[in-house]
Motif scaffolding. Structure first.
Motif, PDB file in Angstrom:
ATOM      1  N   SER A 143       0.829  -1.211   0.000  1.00 31.34           N
ATOM      2  CA  SER A 143       0.000   0.000   0.000  1.00 31.34           C
ATOM      3  C   SER A 143       0.860   1.257   0.000  1.00 31.34           C
ATOM      4  CB  SER A 143      -0.934  -0.001   1.207  1.00 31.34           C
ATOM      5  OG  SER A 143      -1.779  -1.124   1.190  1.00 31.34           O
ATOM      6  N   LEU A 144       1.928   1.242   0.788  1.00 30.59           N
ATOM      7  CA  LEU A 144       2.787   2.420   0.908  1.00 30.59           C
ATOM      8  C   LEU A 144       3.668   2.641  -0.323  1.00 30.59           C
ATOM      9  CD1 LEU A 144       3.913   2.206   4.652  1.00 30.59           C
ATOM     10  CD2 LEU A 144       2.111   3.611   3.646  1.00 30.59           C
ATOM     11  N   THR A 145       3.718   1.669  -1.214  1.00 29.23           N
ATOM     12  CA  THR A 145       4.489   1.836  -2.455  1.00 29.23           C
ATOM     13  C   THR A 145       3.576   2.020  -3.661  1.00 29.23           C
ATOM     14  OG1 THR A 145       4.664  -0.592  -2.584  1.00 29.23           O
ATOM     15  CG2 THR A 145       6.532   0.596  -1.660  1.00 29.23           C
ATOM     16  N   SER A 203      -4.164  -1.789  -4.143  1.00 36.18           N
ATOM     17  CA  SER A 203      -5.120  -2.846  -4.461  1.00 36.18           C
ATOM     18  C   SER A 203      -4.577  -4.212  -4.020  1.00 36.18           C
ATOM     19  CB  SER A 203      -5.430  -2.867  -5.957  1.00 36.18           C
ATOM     20  OG  SER A 203      -4.234  -3.028  -6.713  1.00 36.18           O
ATOM     21  N   LEU A 204      -3.291  -4.430  -4.254  1.00 40.14           N
ATOM     22  CA  LEU A 204      -2.647  -5.656  -3.786  1.00 40.14           C
ATOM     23  C   LEU A 204      -2.591  -5.682  -2.266  1.00 40.14           C
ATOM     24  CD1 LEU A 204      -1.031  -8.250  -4.250  1.00 40.14           C
ATOM     25  CD2 LEU A 204       1.040  -6.835  -4.426  1.00 40.14           C
ATOM     26  N   GLY A 205      -2.315  -4.539  -1.659  1.00 41.15           N
ATOM     27  CA  GLY A 205      -2.249  -4.465  -0.201  1.00 41.15           C
ATOM     28  C   GLY A 205      -3.566  -4.844   0.445  1.00 41.15           C
ATOM     29  N   VAL A 206      -4.678  -4.362  -0.115  1.00 38.53           N
ATOM     30  CA  VAL A 206      -6.007  -4.690   0.417  1.00 38.53           C
ATOM     31  C   VAL A 206      -6.278  -6.183   0.281  1.00 38.53           C
ATOM     32  CG1 VAL A 206      -8.489  -4.369   0.071  1.00 38.53           C
ATOM     33  CG2 VAL A 206      -6.958  -2.392   0.023  1.00 38.53           C
ATOM     34  N   PHE A 215     -14.496  -5.694   1.272  1.00 36.02           N
ATOM     35  CA  PHE A 215     -14.017  -7.073   1.404  1.00 36.02           C
ATOM     36  C   PHE A 215     -14.408  -7.644   2.762  1.00 36.02           C
ATOM     37  CE2 PHE A 215     -10.253  -7.055  -1.809  1.00 36.02           C
ATOM     38  CZ  PHE A 215     -11.155  -6.766  -2.820  1.00 36.02           C
ATOM     39  N   ALA A 216     -14.375  -6.820   3.790  1.00 29.08           N
ATOM     40  CA  ALA A 216     -14.744  -7.272   5.134  1.00 29.08           C
ATOM     41  C   ALA A 216     -16.207  -7.700   5.177  1.00 29.08           C
ATOM     42  CB  ALA A 216     -14.495  -6.163   6.157  1.00 29.08           C
TER      43      ALA A 216
END
Length: 290
Positions: A113-115, A119-122, A179-180
């Protein structure tokens, strides 16, 4: 001449026996290798992905210049990716160490997410939550506090995506909680179906009234029941891991007859006529050794 013939015959037999033993050992290892745990498949995919990410984090460092909030990103990001890659190898050989895989997923979720790959981080964060549920459940006050804390912590971490634009930050937060809700929908559906299935057959299969089972879909802590630690392990390996009595005997270094004897004691405790009946009853719970 006759003595020499016997001598060479003995060597041939010994070599044949040795070769046969080696062949049996190889076949056993291949058989064991084919029976991978589900988490080992995930670790394998994670290794390939993180290996690529590790190489990219060295080659394409310019993409993060002036945008990422990670300090010393030229060193920190590649180091985190390489460490995560190594941990995936460790997880493959020690699949029972679920906590390491969850740690890697949460770590990579934040760094992705920080880079700018939020979307991948989530996705990685949501996958970590799914694994937490599969390996321990979400029932109980402690587990719920842990999940809520993780969601709040990840939301705060997503503030680091603001340099990429407010729209991307808001979309990342929205996707996280979408997603949750989707995951919780799956849990409720799964529990509802089990409630409809189990009670219809439970009265026939489950006899003892002295054993108090948790609610369908909740975690069943085996240590809370009147069976020994060895019986807990045998029950867990048989019901949760789908191991045969022979495989359990090899893993626990017990004799096959002792494993069967302990299983009979377990069946008597729960009041089930056979292991299949017990497995149907316990399939509505998430078994835990903790």
């Amino acid at each position: 001449m006759y003595i020499f013939f016997l001598f060479f015959l003995q060597i041939f037999v010994l070599q044949s026996v040795k070769s046969r033993d080696i062949l049996v050992l190889i076949m056993e290892k291949e058989k064991k290798f084919k029976k991978l745990e589900p988490i080992q498949y995930l670790a394998s995919g994670g290794f390939v992905f993180l290996l690529i990410a590790s190489i990219c984090s060295i080659i394409y460092q310019e993409d993060w210049s002036g945008t990422t909030l990670i300090p010393y990103y030229k060193i920190v990001i590649p180091a985190v990716n390489w460490i995560s890659t190594i941990v995936c190898v460790f997880i493959f050989f020690f699949p029972e160490k679920h906590i390491f895989l969850i740690f890697v997923l949460l770590l990579e979720a934040v760094f992705s997410s920080l880079t700018g790959i939020e979307s991948l981080g989530v996705f990685l964060f949501s996958l970590a939550i799914v694994l937490i549920y599969l390996n321990g459940g979400l029932s109980g006050k402690k587990q719920k506090i842990t999940i809520v804390s993780l969601y709040l912590g990840f939301t705060i971490a997503l503030l680091g995506t603001l340099p990429y634009g407010k729209a991307r930050f808001l979309m990342a937060v929205g996707c996280t909680y979408f997603f949750a809700s989707g995951f919780y929908c799956i849990i409720l559906t799964y529990t509802k179906k089990l409630k409809a299935l189990i009670p219809a057959i439970q009265q026939e299969l489950y006899i003892s009234k002295d054993v108090h089972l948790p609610k369908p879909g909740e975690v069943m802590h085996l240590k809370e029941y009147g069976i020994s630690e060895r019986q807990q392990l045998i029950l867990y390996e048989s019901m949760a891991k789908n191991k045969t009595y022979g495989e359990i005997a090899m893993k626990t270094k017990l004799s096959l007859s002792l494993v069967k004897k302990e299983m009979n004691a377990i069946l008597q405790y729960f009041g089930c006529r056979n292991a299949n009946s017990l497995k149907i009853v316990l399939s509505q719970f998430v078994l835990s050794m903790d």
